[in-house]
Design an enzyme around this catalytic site. Structure first.
Site, PDB file in Angstrom:
ATOM      1  N   THR A   1      -2.007   0.810 -10.255  1.00  0.00           N
ATOM      2  CA  THR A   1      -2.021   1.936 -11.188  1.00  0.00           C
ATOM      3  C   THR A   1      -1.315   1.577 -12.486  1.00  0.00           C
ATOM      4  O   THR A   1      -1.596   2.175 -13.522  1.00  0.00           O
ATOM      5  CB  THR A   1      -1.375   3.175 -10.556  1.00  0.00           C
ATOM      6  OG1 THR A   1      -0.084   2.840 -10.056  1.00  0.00           O
ATOM      7  CG2 THR A   1      -2.232   3.697  -9.414  1.00  0.00           C
TER       8      THR A   1
ATOM      9  N   GLU B   1      -5.000  -2.144   2.503  1.00  0.00           N
ATOM     10  CA  GLU B   1      -4.405  -0.822   2.629  1.00  0.00           C
ATOM     11  C   GLU B   1      -5.352   0.281   3.110  1.00  0.00           C
ATOM     12  O   GLU B   1      -4.928   1.154   3.884  1.00  0.00           O
ATOM     13  CB  GLU B   1      -3.792  -0.402   1.282  1.00  0.00           C
ATOM     14  CG  GLU B   1      -2.597  -1.230   0.885  1.00  0.00           C
ATOM     15  CD  GLU B   1      -2.132  -0.938  -0.526  1.00  0.00           C
ATOM     16  OE1 GLU B   1      -0.958  -0.597  -0.700  1.00  0.00           O
ATOM     17  OE2 GLU B   1      -2.960  -1.045  -1.454  1.00  0.00           O
TER      18      GLU B   1
ATOM     19  N   GLU C   1       8.262  -6.371  -1.804  1.00  0.00           N
ATOM     20  CA  GLU C   1       7.742  -6.375  -3.177  1.00  0.00           C
ATOM     21  C   GLU C   1       8.881  -6.365  -4.189  1.00  0.00           C
ATOM     22  O   GLU C   1       8.968  -7.230  -5.047  1.00  0.00           O
ATOM     23  CB  GLU C   1       6.809  -5.187  -3.404  1.00  0.00           C
ATOM     24  CG  GLU C   1       6.159  -5.210  -4.779  1.00  0.00           C
ATOM     25  CD  GLU C   1       5.063  -4.173  -4.940  1.00  0.00           C
ATOM     26  OE1 GLU C   1       4.659  -3.926  -6.091  1.00  0.00           O
ATOM     27  OE2 GLU C   1       4.597  -3.621  -3.929  1.00  0.00           O
TER      28      GLU C   1
ATOM     29  N   ARG D   1       0.471   7.538  -7.217  1.00  0.00           N
ATOM     30  CA  ARG D   1      -0.700   7.230  -6.374  1.00  0.00           C
ATOM     31  C   ARG D   1      -0.944   8.349  -5.372  1.00  0.00           C
ATOM     32  O   ARG D   1      -2.095   8.632  -5.024  1.00  0.00           O
ATOM     33  CB  ARG D   1      -0.538   5.881  -5.673  1.00  0.00           C
ATOM     34  CG  ARG D   1      -1.803   5.432  -4.941  1.00  0.00           C
ATOM     35  CD  ARG D   1      -1.695   4.025  -4.410  1.00  0.00           C
ATOM     36  NE  ARG D   1      -2.004   3.004  -5.377  1.00  0.00           N
ATOM     37  CZ  ARG D   1      -3.201   2.456  -5.560  1.00  0.00           C
ATOM     38  NH1 ARG D   1      -4.247   2.884  -4.867  1.00  0.00           N
ATOM     39  NH2 ARG D   1      -3.381   1.496  -6.449  1.00  0.00           N
TER      40      ARG D   1
ATOM     41  N   GLN E   1       6.959 -10.760  -1.934  1.00  0.00           N
ATOM     42  CA  GLN E   1       5.593 -10.497  -2.376  1.00  0.00           C
ATOM     43  C   GLN E   1       5.439 -10.616  -3.891  1.00  0.00           C
ATOM     44  O   GLN E   1       4.334 -10.416  -4.393  1.00  0.00           O
ATOM     45  CB  GLN E   1       5.172  -9.090  -1.936  1.00  0.00           C
ATOM     46  CG  GLN E   1       5.124  -8.910  -0.435  1.00  0.00           C
ATOM     47  CD  GLN E   1       4.850  -7.471  -0.032  1.00  0.00           C
ATOM     48  OE1 GLN E   1       5.621  -6.887   0.713  1.00  0.00           O
ATOM     49  NE2 GLN E   1       3.769  -6.887  -0.515  1.00  0.00           N
TER      50      GLN E   1
END
Length: 784
Positions: free
Chosen positions: A462, A732, A252, A330, A217
């Site tokens: 973020t 998400e 990721e 988060r 990703q």
């Protein structure tokens, strides 16, 4: 009018113009036909170059220990084995270049979890490498291991320092509260279970260059990691990814491990190397969704409105930081979900355990934050014997007041005051709640539960620097269009949406546009495809690139027709000026002949966002996506088994770019969230060995778990922020709608416990996931 009905005519003639743009319509996924036919290529489908070797990992058998030595003699004696790659074979830095720099590429002195990779065996075939890896003997002296959040808290074992966010005076508010309630609970991790496992194929090229095929990703990060390990500049490494067979966050950062390991093996043996983990090894090596443990102390009034809250969230990060800091942040940002918290004190602990290094997973800490406040509100409603929906409605963020989050961001686009009542009516919630109560009153074995929970999810990375994207748009002289952007396609339809955006910007039919593989040699320094921002970022960057090409062509046509460039329109494969209408291709050919640039780059950076990462205050999100779900469940009080009976969803995607894809994302996200909270249980034994490491022991939802009654409706309002096409992110946010399943299960358990003489208003402690065993524990039928 169908796209195929468009008629293209010569200059000066009338033309039929397609009235429907590409955006806002349900076009098929760009790879759907190829996938159904088996013609969509994944990395393991690529032809292997002559001389390709295969690598397999040698993994630690203990959770924590000191490495004394490695004996590979038995493996090296096996047919087809070429050798072993050790930490000493790494020419660059031996540590992955993550922010915390706390994870060895190959463990050499100490091992930190069962499954940590110590070496690689390289052989002529996949099976030869895997068999030989089992014969490598590790001499490891076991050391004490921390295997739970509670042990980590007791030992003050952290991968990163704790974070503390306060607003107002929670202690004073709690002391003055009309009612007060304390509790604790836990949520488990979750395996990504992508259909295509972790894989990389490293090809050494001429003059010290490398070509890496990686299912990942974040190609830019893989490029950086490979260059870092090989000790070469980034420009010598090209990383390409046409598509993934699922990612969900698991590819990721941790896809970078496979690419680095494959590249190190390829460098040592001077031949291409492929590394594909089998499913069991994938479970053992890679991280999961972060398990969380919570403690809370909440004050509230007689209506259920929260007046003070102290919340502790302890995150099991595993043995290294990976992305745990951002995930835990988060969770802090989302522990309010849709509700105003005036006097609040939140502490977040980032615990180090001797487990796999937990990593990004769909929602990225958001689900673990949202469930905290939903559990608290469910407990408050039960204590006061009020309907939980009414309690939730009383605590919602306001429109003109009570609209600032605990991290000091103003909630400007709140639609939940309209959305929740709409779902309440469309799902027939009030009548069904009465029917559930009536059922439970006369059925002692099977109990039902019903719940509505909302979602408010912030959209943006973020880490502010990642909110940028680039793209290239090439128009060829036959009128076809090629797009390349920094995002990666993992089945979510990103390339389809980007193609729709570009088609409308140029005014051409969608089948004129092709999106090519993510490639670091085309768009550099691209952010990860994560945080639900793939279309927001890459779609806008591609739109800007296409707009530049369109403006070049408009200026050219305006010179021909002596009109303003702004008067030139691009629609239905035609270029229309006040004087004449020309086919798109004719204009492109003429522009090329006149040396007009027919390609351009585009760049986009998300506006308005900023925050102080030391205090976790500011505006970390561009906007919020909203939604709500109403779920009805049933439990068997004799076995603990549960079933979801009905799901009604009303979700906010802004002005949908592709309704079919968006509904698919909502359905898929919800079912995956349902799996997290009902069946997907990860179990480690007392020695830190993962017992649930295959489909035989780890249960993801199947089609039989999805109820026939699954209704999804889209909220009809466009994004109030200037986002591409008026859309909102969809990857998400729907995941957290499944918290309604968990709350409905707790309501069913409460009904059963009431039959057993439990005190009215007692807390329902139901471990997540709510497996049959955990439901029985919550019912008091099983100890532990």
């Amino acid at each position: 009018m169908k796209r195929d009905d468009i008629t293209l005519r010569g200059a000066g003639e009338s033309a039929a113009i397609a009235p429907q743009p590409a955006m806002g319509r349900s076009h098929p996924h760009e790879s759907a036909r190829a996938q159904v036919a088996g013609n969509a290529h994944y990395i393991d489908d690529l032809p292997e170059l002559r001389g390709t070797l295969f690598a397999a990992p040698v993994m630690s058998p203990v959770a924590h220990g000191r490495v004394n030595g490695i004996d590979a003699s038995a493996a090296l004696a096996m047919p087809g084995v070429h050798g072993v790659v050790l930490a000493s074979d790494i020419p660059g830095d031996r540590v992955f270049p993550s922010a915390a720099r706390d994870e060895a590429i190959l463990a050499s002195e100490a091992v930190q979890h069962v499954g940590q990779v110590v070496a690689l065996v390289v052989a002529d075939t996949v099976m030869a490498a895997r068999r030989a890896a089992r014969f490598v003997k590790l001499d490891v002296t076991p050391l004490p291991a921390i295997l739970s959040v509670q042990d980590a808290l007791a030992a003050q074992s952290f991968v990163l320092p704790p974070v503390h966010v306060r607003r107002g005076d929670a202690e004073a508010a709690l002391a003055q509260a009309t009612h007060r309630l304390q509790g604790q609970f836990e949520t488990g991790g979750q395996e990504h279970f992508y259909l295509e496992g972790q894989i990389a194929y490293a090809l050494p090229l001429e003059q010290g260059q490398w070509w890496i095929h990686s299912s990942n990703q974040h190609p830019g990060e893989v490029q950086h990691w490979v260059a870092h390990a090989l000790g070469i500049p980034a420009h010598a490494v090209r990383v390409e990814c046409r598509r993934m067979g699922g990612g969900f966050g698991g590819k990721e950062t941790q896809a970078g491990h496979m690419a680095v390991w494959a590249a190190l093996a390829a460098r040592k043996f001077g031949r291409p190397v492929k590394l594909r983990l089998d499913r069991d090894d994938d479970f053992m090596v890679t991280g999961k969704r972060h398990p969380f443990a919570y403690e809370y102390d909440v004050g509230f009034d007689a209506s259920g409105r929260i007046t003070g809250l102290k919340l502790q969230m302890a995150t099991d990060c595993g043995h290294s930081a990976d992305l745990s800091g951002a995930v835990a942040d988060r969770a802090v940002f989302h522990c309010d979900n849709a509700y105003f918290l005036e006097d609040v004190d939140i502490v977040s602990y980032r615990c180090k355990t001797h487990m796999q290094s937990h990593t990004a997973f769909r929602g990225f800490g958001g689900p673990q934050g949202v469930i905290a406040i939903e559990v608290i509100l469910g407990d408050i409603a039960r204590r006061l014997r009020l309907d939980a929906l009414d309690v939730r409605l009383r605590n919602l963020y306001g429109k003109d007041e009570r609209n600032v989050t605990h991290y000091q961001m103003q909630v400007e686009d709140n639609i939940l005051h309209e959305l929740l009542p709409t779902l309440e009516q469309s799902s027939d919630y009030r009548r069904r709640q009465k029917a559930v109560s009536a059922w439970n009153a006369v059925n002692p074995v099977f109990k039902r539960g019903l719940a509505i929970t909302p979602v408010k999810f912030g959209i943006s990375f973020t880490a502010t620097l990642f909110n940028q994207a680039g793209a290239l748009v090439h128009v060829y002289t036959d009128g076809s269009v090629q797009v390349n952007h920094g995002g990666t396609e993992m089945g979510q339809g990103l390339n389809t949406k980007v193609a729709q955006v570009v088609a409308d910007e140029l005014g051409v039919p969608l089948d004129h546009v092709m999106v090519t593989a993510a490639d670091t040699s085309k768009v550099p320094n691209a952010s990860a495809t994560a945080a639900s921002s793939g279309t927001d970022l890459n779609g806008r960057a591609a739109q800007y690139a296409a707009r530049t090409v369109r403006d070049n062509l408009a200026a050219f046509v305006s010179g021909l027709d002596r009109c303003g460039a702004g008067a030139v329109r691009f629609e239905g494969g035609m270029v229309i000026s006040p004087q004449t209408t020309r086919p798109w291709r004719e204009v492109v050919v003429a522009a090329y002949a006149n040396r007009i640039q027919l390609w351009s780059d585009g760049f986009y950076r998300t506006p308005k966002i900023h925050y102080d990462k030391t205090t976790l205050t500011g505006r970390p999100f561009f906007y919020f996506a909203y939604g709500a779900a109403c779920t009805e469940v049933a439990i068997d009080t004799t076995t603990g088994e549960s079933r979801v009976l009905a799901i009604d969803i009303l979700h906010d995607v802004g002005r949908s770019l592709n309704p079919a894809i968006d509904v698919g994302q909502i359905e898929g996200g919800f079912i995956q969230g349902m799996g997290w909270l009902t069946t997907e249980e990860l179990v480690w034994d007392p020695k830190g060995r993962l017992a649930t490491h295959a489909p035989s022991t780890y249960k993801i939802p199947a089609t039989s778990d999805v109820p026939e009654h699954l209704n999804v409706a889209l909220w009809p309002e466009a994004n109030r922020e200037d986002n591409v096409g008026g859309s909102k992110a969809v990857g998400e946010p729907p995941f957290m709608l499944a918290i309604s399943v968990y709350e409905a299960l707790r309501n069913a358990v409460a009904a059963a416990r009431a039959d057993g003489g439990a005190a009215a208003g007692e807390r329902i402690e139901l471990r997540a996931p709510a497996t049959a065993e955990n439901v029985l524990r919550a019912l008091g039928r099983v100890a532990g």
